[in-house]
Structure formats: C-alpha cells, structure tokens
Design an enzyme around this catalytic site. Structure first.
Site, PDB file in Angstrom:
ATOM      1  N   ASP A 157      44.674  35.262  39.785  1.00  0.00           N
ATOM      2  CA  ASP A 157      45.114  36.417  40.569  1.00  0.00           C
ATOM      3  C   ASP A 157      45.767  36.015  41.887  1.00  0.00           C
ATOM      4  O   ASP A 157      45.666  36.726  42.889  1.00  0.00           O
ATOM      5  CB  ASP A 157      43.932  37.375  40.850  1.00  0.00           C
ATOM      6  N   LYS A 160      50.766  35.225  40.744  1.00  0.00           N
ATOM      7  CA  LYS A 160      51.701  34.462  39.894  1.00  0.00           C
ATOM      8  C   LYS A 160      52.831  35.354  39.391  1.00  0.00           C
ATOM      9  O   LYS A 160      53.999  34.968  39.399  1.00  0.00           O
ATOM     10  CB  LYS A 160      50.955  33.865  38.679  1.00  0.00           C
ATOM     11  N   GLY A 162      45.845  39.414  33.967  1.00  0.00           N
ATOM     12  CA  GLY A 162      46.362  40.681  34.496  1.00  0.00           C
ATOM     13  C   GLY A 162      47.422  40.308  35.504  1.00  0.00           C
ATOM     14  O   GLY A 162      47.099  39.812  36.583  1.00  0.00           O
ATOM     15  N   HIS A 163      48.683  40.480  35.135  1.00  0.00           N
ATOM     16  CA  HIS A 163      49.793  40.027  35.971  1.00  0.00           C
ATOM     17  C   HIS A 163      50.558  41.231  36.501  1.00  0.00           C
ATOM     18  O   HIS A 163      51.160  41.977  35.736  1.00  0.00           O
ATOM     19  CB  HIS A 163      50.707  39.094  35.160  1.00  0.00           C
ATOM     20  N   GLN A 187      45.582  32.627  34.204  1.00  0.00           N
ATOM     21  CA  GLN A 187      44.386  32.041  34.812  1.00  0.00           C
ATOM     22  C   GLN A 187      44.813  31.002  35.856  1.00  0.00           C
ATOM     23  O   GLN A 187      45.817  31.220  36.506  1.00  0.00           O
ATOM     24  CB  GLN A 187      43.438  31.439  33.757  1.00  0.00           C
ATOM     25  N   ASP A 240      50.384  38.514  54.400  1.00  0.00           N
ATOM     26  CA  ASP A 240      50.270  39.766  55.157  1.00  0.00           C
ATOM     27  C   ASP A 240      48.824  40.256  55.249  1.00  0.00           C
ATOM     28  O   ASP A 240      48.477  40.996  56.172  1.00  0.00           O
ATOM     29  CB  ASP A 240      51.143  40.852  54.508  1.00  0.00           C
ATOM     30  N   GLY A 282      54.005  41.041  51.002  1.00  0.00           N
ATOM     31  CA  GLY A 282      53.680  42.387  50.527  1.00  0.00           C
ATOM     32  C   GLY A 282      53.712  42.400  49.011  1.00  0.00           C
ATOM     33  O   GLY A 282      54.125  41.414  48.380  1.00  0.00           O
TER      34      GLY A 282
HETATM   35  P1  GDP Z   1      48.340  37.127  39.016  1.00  0.00           P
HETATM   36  O1  GDP Z   1      47.285  37.318  37.980  1.00  0.00           O
HETATM   37  O2  GDP Z   1      48.309  35.767  39.626  1.00  0.00           O
HETATM   38  O3  GDP Z   1      49.720  37.503  38.534  1.00  0.00           O
HETATM   39  O4  GDP Z   1      47.968  38.126  40.209  1.00  0.00           O
HETATM   40  P2  GDP Z   1      47.470  39.654  40.076  1.00  0.00           P
HETATM   41  O5  GDP Z   1      48.625  40.489  39.722  1.00  0.00           O
HETATM   42  O6  GDP Z   1      46.241  39.744  39.234  1.00  0.00           O
HETATM   43  O7  GDP Z   1      46.946  39.911  41.553  1.00  0.00           O
HETATM   44  C1  GDP Z   1      47.753  39.768  42.675  1.00  0.00           C
HETATM   45  C2  GDP Z   1      47.777  41.109  43.425  1.00  0.00           C
HETATM   46  O8  GDP Z   1      48.363  40.913  44.692  1.00  0.00           O
HETATM   47  C3  GDP Z   1      48.633  42.157  42.732  1.00  0.00           C
HETATM   48  O9  GDP Z   1      48.095  43.421  42.996  1.00  0.00           O
HETATM   49  C4  GDP Z   1      49.994  42.004  43.411  1.00  0.00           C
HETATM   50  O10 GDP Z   1      50.756  43.204  43.400  1.00  0.00           O
HETATM   51  C5  GDP Z   1      49.580  41.658  44.813  1.00  0.00           C
HETATM   52  N1  GDP Z   1      50.472  40.770  45.548  1.00  0.00           N
HETATM   53  C6  GDP Z   1      51.174  39.693  45.102  1.00  0.00           C
HETATM   54  N2  GDP Z   1      51.778  39.065  46.144  1.00  0.00           N
HETATM   55  C7  GDP Z   1      51.453  39.758  47.255  1.00  0.00           C
HETATM   56  C8  GDP Z   1      51.748  39.587  48.654  1.00  0.00           C
HETATM   57  O11 GDP Z   1      52.426  38.648  49.082  1.00  0.00           O
HETATM   58  N3  GDP Z   1      51.199  40.512  49.510  1.00  0.00           N
HETATM   59  C9  GDP Z   1      50.425  41.545  49.081  1.00  0.00           C
HETATM   60  N4  GDP Z   1      49.931  42.395  49.975  1.00  0.00           N
HETATM   61  N5  GDP Z   1      50.151  41.737  47.774  1.00  0.00           N
HETATM   62  C10 GDP Z   1      50.627  40.839  46.888  1.00  0.00           C
HETATM   63  P1  IMO Z   2      45.121  35.906  35.727  1.00  0.00           P
HETATM   64  O1  IMO Z   2      46.108  35.316  34.765  1.00  0.00           O
HETATM   65  C1  IMO Z   2      41.098  35.757  37.374  1.00  0.00           C
HETATM   66  C2  IMO Z   2      37.892  34.560  34.648  1.00  0.00           C
HETATM   67  C3  IMO Z   2      36.852  35.594  34.282  1.00  0.00           C
HETATM   68  C4  IMO Z   2      35.648  34.694  34.104  1.00  0.00           C
HETATM   69  C5  IMO Z   2      36.236  33.448  33.460  1.00  0.00           C
HETATM   70  C6  IMO Z   2      36.102  33.394  31.938  1.00  0.00           C
HETATM   71  O2  IMO Z   2      45.307  37.356  35.971  1.00  0.00           O
HETATM   72  O3  IMO Z   2      45.058  35.088  36.974  1.00  0.00           O
HETATM   73  P2  IMO Z   2      37.380  34.652  29.980  1.00  0.00           P
HETATM   74  O4  IMO Z   2      37.435  36.115  29.629  1.00  0.00           O
HETATM   75  O5  IMO Z   2      38.711  34.036  30.216  1.00  0.00           O
HETATM   76  O6  IMO Z   2      36.541  33.868  28.995  1.00  0.00           O
HETATM   77  O7  IMO Z   2      36.564  34.612  31.365  1.00  0.00           O
HETATM   78  O8  IMO Z   2      37.610  33.447  33.812  1.00  0.00           O
HETATM   79  N1  IMO Z   2      39.291  34.959  34.393  1.00  0.00           N
HETATM   80  C7  IMO Z   2      40.159  35.286  35.348  1.00  0.00           C
HETATM   81  N2  IMO Z   2      39.994  35.424  36.687  1.00  0.00           N
HETATM   82  N3  IMO Z   2      42.317  35.914  36.833  1.00  0.00           N
HETATM   83  C8  IMO Z   2      42.498  35.758  35.512  1.00  0.00           C
HETATM   84  O9  IMO Z   2      43.717  35.791  34.931  1.00  0.00           O
HETATM   85  C9  IMO Z   2      41.386  35.471  34.685  1.00  0.00           C
HETATM   86  N4  IMO Z   2      41.225  35.275  33.360  1.00  0.00           N
HETATM   87  C10 IMO Z   2      39.934  34.950  33.186  1.00  0.00           C
HETATM   88  O10 IMO Z   2      36.678  36.533  35.313  1.00  0.00           O
HETATM   89  O11 IMO Z   2      35.118  34.328  35.355  1.00  0.00           O
HETATM   90 MG    MG Z   3      45.621  38.576  37.575  1.00  0.00          MG
END
Ligand code: GDP
Ligand code: IMO
Ligand code: MG
Length: 425
Positions: free
Chosen positions: A13, A16, A40-41, A222, A331, A413
């Site tokens: 998270d 990416k 969750g991207h 991940q 931010d 942001g």
């Molecule tokens: P990923 O799994 O690595 O793609 O990341 P996620 O989408 O799960 O979580 C990142 C969260 O931060 C999402 O809600 C994005 O919209 C948000 N986000 C990404 N970059 C930024 C940033 O530079 N600033 C802020 N405030 N939010 C961001």
């Molecule tokens: P993205 O791609 C954050 C974590 C789970 C748990 C561990 C094992 O959005 O960054 P699993 O269901 O994969 O066997 O769970 O890995 N986990 C993540 N944490 N971002 C993710 O994906 C994750 N995918 C799995 O919370 O701790």
């Molecule tokens: Mg994510």
C-alpha cells in the site's frame, strides 16, 4: 529498451498504483507478475477512485495492453467483476491478456485460508482471506488448475470436480462448510468459457514486444517485506514480489530488467500481524492513520502506522537492485511540528547494520531516529521541487542520503497529477 519494474519497498500500500499510472503514459504493456486479488491498487482520476485488485493499473490508458502474467493467481469471479466495473466506466478490457500458465483460485482455497487462520487462534497472520496462500501451495504441490486448462471445457470440469471432492473431505474434517460441487463446476465452467478469449502465451508475447522495442512495465503487488523468502516470515504473503519474482513471474530474463523503482511512503504502514520496528502507538501514529486515511483498500482493516524506516529501505535496495525511489504521501506529514526518520537499529544497545533475519531480534530492536523540523505548510498544490518548503526538501535529502539511491517521484496528494519530479527545477 529495458523493462521497468515497480516494487513496494515496505509492507504494501505504498502508492504503487499511482506511480504505475504515471509511468503507464510511456509504456505499451503493464504486467502483473505475482499475487492475486489480495492487492488493492488505487488510482484517483478527477475525483473518481479506481481500486484494482487484478487488472493491471495501466488499464486506465487506452494505449496500454494489460497483462496478467504466469506468476499471478487468478480469482475468476473477481477478474470479471473488475472487467465489468471497468467497462461500465468506459475502460475497455478487450486487450487484456491472461497467461495460460497462471494458476486459478477456487472457493476451496478461500475455505482453507479461513480454516488455517482460525486454527492459529490468537496468532493469526491476518491474511486477506482471499485464498492466496492455499492457491500457491497447490501450485507448489503440483495439483493446481491453470488458466489454460479452461480451453478444454470437459477436462476443466473434470479437474474441478476431482479436486473439489478431495478438498471437500479435508474441509469437512477441519469442521468447515463443505462446498456445493455441482454448483461450483457449473459456475466455474461459465467463467472458464469467458476466460478463453483472454488467454495468451504471455511469455512469448512479452519477448516479442521487447524485441520490437516496446516499453514494458512490471507492476508489483504486495511488497519486499511481505515476500515469502525475504519478508518477516511467517507474516508474509505466499509469492515473491521482489525483483527476482518479477523475472520468474513474467518470464522476462533478469537482464531484461533495467529500471527498478522502489515505492515507499514518507512513513511506514502495515496491515495484518508481524514485527514493525518503527510502529507508533501514540498521537503521532493516530495522526498518520487519520490524515493518511490508512484503511485497507481490500479488507477495510485499519493499517498500523509508524515513522519511515531507512534500514528496511536499504535492505530493499539490495534485495531488488533498486535504481530509484518514489516517495509517496509526503503531504501526510504536512502538519507535524517535527518528523522522524529511522536511520539505524540497536539490539541490546549494540548497533545492527544488516536487516535482522530473526523474528525475536526484530521484535527487540530499538530504532535510532533522526528528528527533523516539520514544515507546517500544505504541499498538495506544489508541482516543482523548488516550491517545497526547505524542511520538506531536507526530509527528502535525508532519505536519499540514508538509502543511497535517488528519489525521483514525490507524491503530494492522491490525485493522478499530485506529484512532482525531484531533482528538476
Ligand atoms: P498500492 O497498493 O501500493 O497501490 O497502494 P494503495 O492504493 O493500497 O494505497 C495507497 C493510498 O494512498 C491510496 O488511497 C492512494 O490513492 C493514496 N495515495 C497515493 N499516493 C499518494 C500521495 O502522494 N498522497 C496522498 N495523500 N495519497 C496518496
Ligand atoms: P498491495 O498490492 C498490504 C498482507 C495481508 C497479510 C499478509 C498475508 O495493495 O500493496 P495474504 O492474503 O496475501 O496471504 O496475506 O499480507 N497483504 C497486504 N498488505 N498490501 C497488500 O497488497 C497486501 N497483500 C497482502 O494483510 O498481512
Ligand atoms: Mg494496496
């Protein structure tokens, strides 16, 4: 043109998807190489949020060919829900390619995930319960069913029925609810038929594209410290998100990979259980969670929060051959009077230079912090490095000094265009 890889440098998270969205402008192929719908991207375009679990984040650009490569485990109901969601919002998925070598997730995998977590009692891993671990375990045990098996509907139905019969016994013995095999064979038969037009030999596809000088972007899911081999085992996922996994999971050779971008937040978060050296339990931690909206995209769970850990990032550089960092969510630190960066580890008062390989050592580490002045200025609208307050510039410089590679993209942001390129004026 060497392949670009985007890899989470922490526990997931990191933002990416937003960086992949940005890089997608200059890439023809965007490829998921591991994981499944545990990811969750999130990409935010003009206030509209896209939360993608399986379809590569490059899908939001019509010129991009999205590829789900051999290393991914595919949950067909989620895949087609996502395709339907995207198409209903005007994003065609007709170019989507799914590797015939990718393994499929079935409902018994989700049952086993739930049973295994329940059996651990208080020592749960905190998985996403999506069946990821059991699906990869079946791949390893060589009893998995692959996407390409859907090409022969009769055999596909037979494979599902055979496996489901065995799995049902195990589920029943463990006290779980047995699955309705006829219903499952029928439902997955229909999903399999829907999958066939998307199937491809993605390895040849990508190599042919590379030979034709097409730009390829590999989208990690991940992260480094959730990697099955390199993460904080057993609190990890069941795939290899690290750069070696990008090669295995896409079929591109290690020397095809060129630019390897590590993504890190300006602080650290983790969902689920496991050691976390810089975790905060005070008001600063609460503030990071609230301002950063740190709730899981997939499960809605609260993410644990702490300061940025450069010891982890230095290890991520080594494991992945990272060439640069993207520093997201800077931010979120806007309103702090002071901010901290972990620059070293102490174990029983003794400095630790290498990332510990023992769980009990990790649990007992004391972080060494460098405390920096905050900037108390909103940076969300800033698009040039020169506009940043001096304290924010100093923060980025300390990260570069401590991690030893340049920061490129800085996130200010959540919106698609909320970033600046560091190092340019
Ligand atoms: P990923 O799994 O690595 O793609 O990341 P996620 O989408 O799960 O979580 C990142 C969260 O931060 C999402 O809600 C994005 O919209 C948000 N986000 C990404 N970059 C930024 C940033 O530079 N600033 C802020 N405030 N939010 C961001
Ligand atoms: P993205 O791609 C954050 C974590 C789970 C748990 C561990 C094992 O959005 O960054 P699993 O269901 O994969 O066997 O769970 O890995 N986990 C993540 N944490 N971002 C993710 O994906 C994750 N995918 C799995 O919370 O701790
Ligand atoms: Mg994510």
């Amino acid at each position: 043109m060497p392949v670009t890889v985007v890899i989470g440098a922490q526990w997931g998270d990191e933002g990416k998807a937003k960086v992949i969205d940005l890089l997608s402008k200059e890439h023809a192929y965007v490829v998921r190489y591991q994981g499944g719908h545990n990811a969750g991207h999130t990409v935010v375009v003009d206030g509209e949020k896209y939360a993608l679990q399986l379809v590569p984040s490059g899908i939001l650009y019509p010129h991009v060919i999205p590829v789900i490569a051999n290393g991914v485990v595919v949950d067909l109901p989620t895949l087609f829900n996502e395709v339907d969601m995207l198409e209903s919002r005007g994003n065609s998925c007709s170019d989507l390619k799914v590797s015939s070598r990718a393994h499929l997730i079935f409902p018994w995998h989700q049952s086993h995930d739930a049973i295994s977590e329940a059996m651990r009692g208080d020592d749960k891993l905190g998985t996403t319960l999506r069946g990821i671990g059991p699906a990869y375990a079946d791949k390893m045990r060589r009893v998995g069913i692959r996407a390409g098996d859907a090409r022969d509907p009769e055999r596909f139905a037979r494979l599902i029925r055979e496996r489901a019969t065995i799995e049902n016994k195990l589920i029943g013995e463990a006290g779980g609810e047995e699955l309705d095999i006829d219903e499952m064979v029928e439902r997955f038969g229909a999903l399999g038929a829907r999958l066939v037009p998307y199937l491809a030999d993605t390895i040849s596809l990508l190599h042919n594209a590379l030979a034709a000088d097409a730009h390829i972007l590999l989208e990690g899911a991940q992260a480094t410290f959730l990697d099955l081999d390199h993460g904080t085992y057993p609190y990890v996922t069941s795939s290899n998100p690290t750069a070696g996994g990008a090669s295995v999971g896409s079929g591109l050779g290690p020397r095809d990979l060129g630019r390897i971008v590590g993504i890190t937040k300006a602080y650290t978060t983790r969902v689920g259980a496991g050691p976390f050296v810089t975790e905060l339990f005070d008001d600063d931690g609460k503030r990071l969670a609230e301002v950063g909206r740190e709730f899981g995209t997939v499960t809605g769970r609260a993410r644990r929060c702490g300061w940025l850990d450069c010891v982890m990032l230095r290890h991520a550089v080594r494991l992945n051959s990272l060439t640069e960092l993207s520093l997201t969510k800077l931010d979120i630190l806007d309103g702090f009077d002071t901010v901290k960066i972990c620059t070293g580890y102490l174990h029983n008062g003794v400095p630790v230079t290498d990332y510990p390989d023992q769980y009990d050592v990790l649990e007992a580490i004391d972080p060494v912090y460098e405390e920096l002045p905050g900037w108390n200025t909103a940076i969300n609208e800033m698009r040039e490095p020169g506009q940043l307050p001096d304290a924010a510039k100093r923060f980025i410089e300390v990260v570069e000094r401590e991690v030893g590679i340049p920061v490129n993209v800085v996130g200010v942001g959540a919106e698609r265009d909320d970033y600046l390129i560091w190092g340019t004026e």
